[in-house]
Design a protein around this motif. Structure first.
Motif, PDB file in Angstrom:
ATOM      1  N   UNK A 149       0.831  -1.216   0.000  1.00  0.00           N
ATOM      2  CA  UNK A 149       0.000   0.000   0.000  1.00  0.00           C
ATOM      3  C   UNK A 149       0.866   1.267   0.000  1.00  0.00           C
ATOM      4  N   UNK A 150       0.219   2.432   0.077  1.00  0.00           N
ATOM      5  CA  UNK A 150       0.931   3.711  -0.018  1.00  0.00           C
ATOM      6  C   UNK A 150       1.947   3.896   1.102  1.00  0.00           C
ATOM      7  N   UNK A 151       1.705   3.222   2.244  1.00  0.00           N
ATOM      8  CA  UNK A 151       2.643   3.353   3.368  1.00  0.00           C
ATOM      9  C   UNK A 151       3.772   2.320   3.304  1.00  0.00           C
ATOM     10  N   UNK A 152       3.791   1.541   2.236  1.00  0.00           N
ATOM     11  CA  UNK A 152       4.847   0.547   2.065  1.00  0.00           C
ATOM     12  C   UNK A 152       4.562  -0.750   2.788  1.00  0.00           C
ATOM     13  N   UNK A 153       3.314  -0.910   3.267  1.00  0.00           N
ATOM     14  CA  UNK A 153       2.944  -2.109   4.016  1.00  0.00           C
ATOM     15  C   UNK A 153       2.303  -3.122   3.066  1.00  0.00           C
ATOM     16  N   UNK A 154       2.691  -4.398   3.239  1.00  0.00           N
ATOM     17  CA  UNK A 154       2.127  -5.435   2.378  1.00  0.00           C
ATOM     18  C   UNK A 154       0.740  -5.851   2.896  1.00  0.00           C
ATOM     19  N   UNK A 155      -0.234  -5.875   2.003  1.00  0.00           N
ATOM     20  CA  UNK A 155      -1.602  -6.289   2.362  1.00  0.00           C
ATOM     21  C   UNK A 155      -1.991  -7.542   1.604  1.00  0.00           C
ATOM     22  N   UNK A 156      -2.799  -8.380   2.259  1.00  0.00           N
ATOM     23  CA  UNK A 156      -3.263  -9.607   1.624  1.00  0.00           C
ATOM     24  C   UNK A 156      -4.593  -9.340   0.923  1.00  0.00           C
ATOM     25  N   UNK A 157      -4.676  -9.747  -0.339  1.00  0.00           N
ATOM     26  CA  UNK A 157      -5.910  -9.583  -1.106  1.00  0.00           C
ATOM     27  C   UNK A 157      -6.469 -10.956  -1.446  1.00  0.00           C
ATOM     28  N   UNK A 158      -7.800 -11.059  -1.340  1.00  0.00           N
ATOM     29  CA  UNK A 158      -8.488 -12.312  -1.681  1.00  0.00           C
ATOM     30  C   UNK A 158      -9.537 -11.987  -2.741  1.00  0.00           C
ATOM     31  N   UNK A 159      -9.381 -12.573  -3.901  1.00  0.00           N
ATOM     32  CA  UNK A 159     -10.310 -12.333  -5.017  1.00  0.00           C
ATOM     33  C   UNK A 159     -10.676 -10.853  -5.174  1.00  0.00           C
ATOM     34  N   UNK A 160      -9.655 -10.019  -5.247  1.00  0.00           N
ATOM     35  CA  UNK A 160      -9.866  -8.600  -5.545  1.00  0.00           C
ATOM     36  C   UNK A 160     -10.294  -7.745  -4.363  1.00  0.00           C
ATOM     37  N   UNK A 161     -10.238  -8.301  -3.145  1.00  0.00           N
ATOM     38  CA  UNK A 161     -10.649  -7.539  -1.964  1.00  0.00           C
ATOM     39  C   UNK A 161      -9.504  -7.540  -0.940  1.00  0.00           C
ATOM     40  N   UNK A 162      -9.259  -6.377  -0.355  1.00  0.00           N
ATOM     41  CA  UNK A 162      -8.211  -6.290   0.664  1.00  0.00           C
ATOM     42  C   UNK A 162      -8.745  -6.912   1.961  1.00  0.00           C
ATOM     43  N   UNK A 163      -8.173  -8.041   2.378  1.00  0.00           N
ATOM     44  CA  UNK A 163      -8.682  -8.766   3.549  1.00  0.00           C
ATOM     45  C   UNK A 163      -7.695  -8.728   4.717  1.00  0.00           C
ATOM     46  N   UNK A 164      -6.709  -7.849   4.615  1.00  0.00           N
ATOM     47  CA  UNK A 164      -5.635  -7.819   5.621  1.00  0.00           C
ATOM     48  C   UNK A 164      -6.183  -7.766   7.051  1.00  0.00           C
ATOM     49  N   UNK A 165      -7.189  -6.925   7.268  1.00  0.00           N
ATOM     50  CA  UNK A 165      -7.720  -6.773   8.623  1.00  0.00           C
ATOM     51  C   UNK A 165      -8.553  -8.012   9.008  1.00  0.00           C
ATOM     52  N   UNK A 166      -9.408  -8.438   8.090  1.00  0.00           N
ATOM     53  CA  UNK A 166     -10.318  -9.560   8.393  1.00  0.00           C
ATOM     54  C   UNK A 166      -9.577 -10.857   8.750  1.00  0.00           C
ATOM     55  N   UNK A 167      -8.436 -11.089   8.111  1.00  0.00           N
ATOM     56  CA  UNK A 167      -7.764 -12.375   8.356  1.00  0.00           C
ATOM     57  C   UNK A 167      -7.022 -12.415   9.689  1.00  0.00           C
ATOM     58  N   UNK A 168      -6.903 -11.261  10.377  1.00  0.00           N
ATOM     59  CA  UNK A 168      -6.160 -11.231  11.658  1.00  0.00           C
ATOM     60  C   UNK A 168      -7.060 -11.377  12.876  1.00  0.00           C
ATOM     61  N   UNK A 169      -8.373 -11.381  12.672  1.00  0.00           N
ATOM     62  CA  UNK A 169      -9.296 -11.450  13.805  1.00  0.00           C
ATOM     63  C   UNK A 169      -9.363 -12.843  14.423  1.00  0.00           C
ATOM     64  N   UNK A 170     -10.049 -12.935  15.559  1.00  0.00           N
ATOM     65  CA  UNK A 170     -10.126 -14.206  16.289  1.00  0.00           C
ATOM     66  C   UNK A 170     -10.915 -15.272  15.532  1.00  0.00           C
ATOM     67  N   UNK A 171     -11.915 -14.844  14.746  1.00  0.00           N
ATOM     68  CA  UNK A 171     -12.734 -15.841  14.046  1.00  0.00           C
ATOM     69  C   UNK A 171     -11.865 -16.671  13.095  1.00  0.00           C
ATOM     70  N   UNK A 172     -11.059 -15.986  12.295  1.00  0.00           N
ATOM     71  CA  UNK A 172     -10.160 -16.694  11.381  1.00  0.00           C
ATOM     72  C   UNK A 172      -9.091 -17.440  12.182  1.00  0.00           C
ATOM     73  N   UNK A 173      -8.522 -16.789  13.214  1.00  0.00           N
ATOM     74  CA  UNK A 173      -7.461 -17.434  14.004  1.00  0.00           C
ATOM     75  C   UNK A 173      -7.918 -18.752  14.624  1.00  0.00           C
ATOM     76  N   UNK A 174      -9.190 -18.800  15.008  1.00  0.00           N
ATOM     77  CA  UNK A 174      -9.650 -20.008  15.694  1.00  0.00           C
ATOM     78  C   UNK A 174      -9.972 -21.148  14.723  1.00  0.00           C
ATOM     79  N   UNK A 175     -10.024 -20.874  13.426  1.00  0.00           N
ATOM     80  CA  UNK A 175     -10.342 -21.933  12.452  1.00  0.00           C
ATOM     81  C   UNK A 175      -9.182 -22.274  11.525  1.00  0.00           C
TER      82      UNK A 175
END
Ligand code: DC
Length: 230
Positions: free
Chosen positions: A77-103
């Motif tokens: 991104x503009x700040x030089x941080x790498x973000x994870x995209x899933x099928x054209x959507x930036x999911x960087x935040x969603x993949x770090x939450x507890x719901x994903x972590x627990x599965x």
């Protein structure tokens, strides 16, 4: 003389600061950085979004059919941080939450998921000059990597770090005990699964960073790197 470009494999337990040190090293030496855990997390998010996980059961038949439709990429991104995209959507935040972590350990234990991810990871590292972090990078993805590190820290210390991170991201509902239980459970599943269990490669350097600051571990890693490219 220009330094030779090598492959760097950083494996270890969950929440032990692997990504922090791998990212810092990649930036310092001008290598690409790949967080392979993010890839397993993105597949997990896809499964959750598409109703493929019920408790601890994954609908593998459906997932297998969907695998070709799951496209995971990394964009800076503009700040030089790498973000994870899933099928054209930036999911960087969603993949770090507890719901994903627990599965995610359930998904990372599935053979056909691992084979698909490993294939993509090997393609990303084909030209070397890469720092890749995960669980099986030194053992399965790049068994010939010139520099391998296996990172660990006590479960208590790792849970404290993860808890602080969640809080700093505004999560006020997850308790410390839940985070600790998740760390311990992920260790158990990751180390005992049939497919590519987490283990230290015979030729990996071991780093226990329970009592190290981020700066100290970064310096240690950089100095070990210099020894490899001398
Ligand atoms: O590093 P992380 O916590 O983001 O990893 C998420 C999960 O993915 C973790 O439970 C282990 C799994 N994983 C794996 O099996 N192989 C990898 N190369 C990377 C992560």
């Amino acid at each position: 003389m220009a330094q030779k470009r090598i492959t760097i494999a950083i494996d270890g337990h969950s929440s032990c600061g692997k990504s922090t040190m791998a990212k810092a090293l990649a930036k310092r030496i001008g290598y690409a950085y790949i967080d392979t855990g993010a890839m397993y997390r993105a597949v997990t998010l896809y499964c959750l979004d598409n109703g493929m996980i019920d408790g601890d059961k994954v609908n593998k038949q459906r997932l297998r059919r969907h695998m070709p439709k799951i496209e995971i990429t990394f964009k800076v991104d503009d700040e030089g941080k790498s973000n994870t995209w899933l099928n054209g959507r930036n999911v960087e935040k969603d993949i770090r939450g507890m719901e994903v972590s627990s599965k995610v350990s359930l998904i990372a234990a599935i053979g056909f998921v691992r084979r698909a991810m490993v294939e993509q990871q090997q393609a990303m590292g084909r030209n070397k000059g890469i720092v890749m972090d995960g669980r099986d990078i030194g053992t399965v993805v790049f068994p010939d990597a010139e520099f391998k590190v296996f990172v660990t820290a006590s479960a208590q210390v790792r849970a404290e770090r993860r808890f602080k991170e969640l809080q700093s991201k505004g999560d006020t509902t997850t308790t410390f005990d839940e985070v600790l239980a998740n760390v311990v459970e992920r260790d158990r599943i990751d180390s005992t699964r049939k497919e590519s269990p987490l283990r230290q490669a015979d030729d990996a350097l071991l780093l226990d960073n329970s009592n190290l600051t981020i700066d100290e571990q970064n310096e240690w890693l950089y100095n070990e790197f210099l020894k490899k490219v001398k």
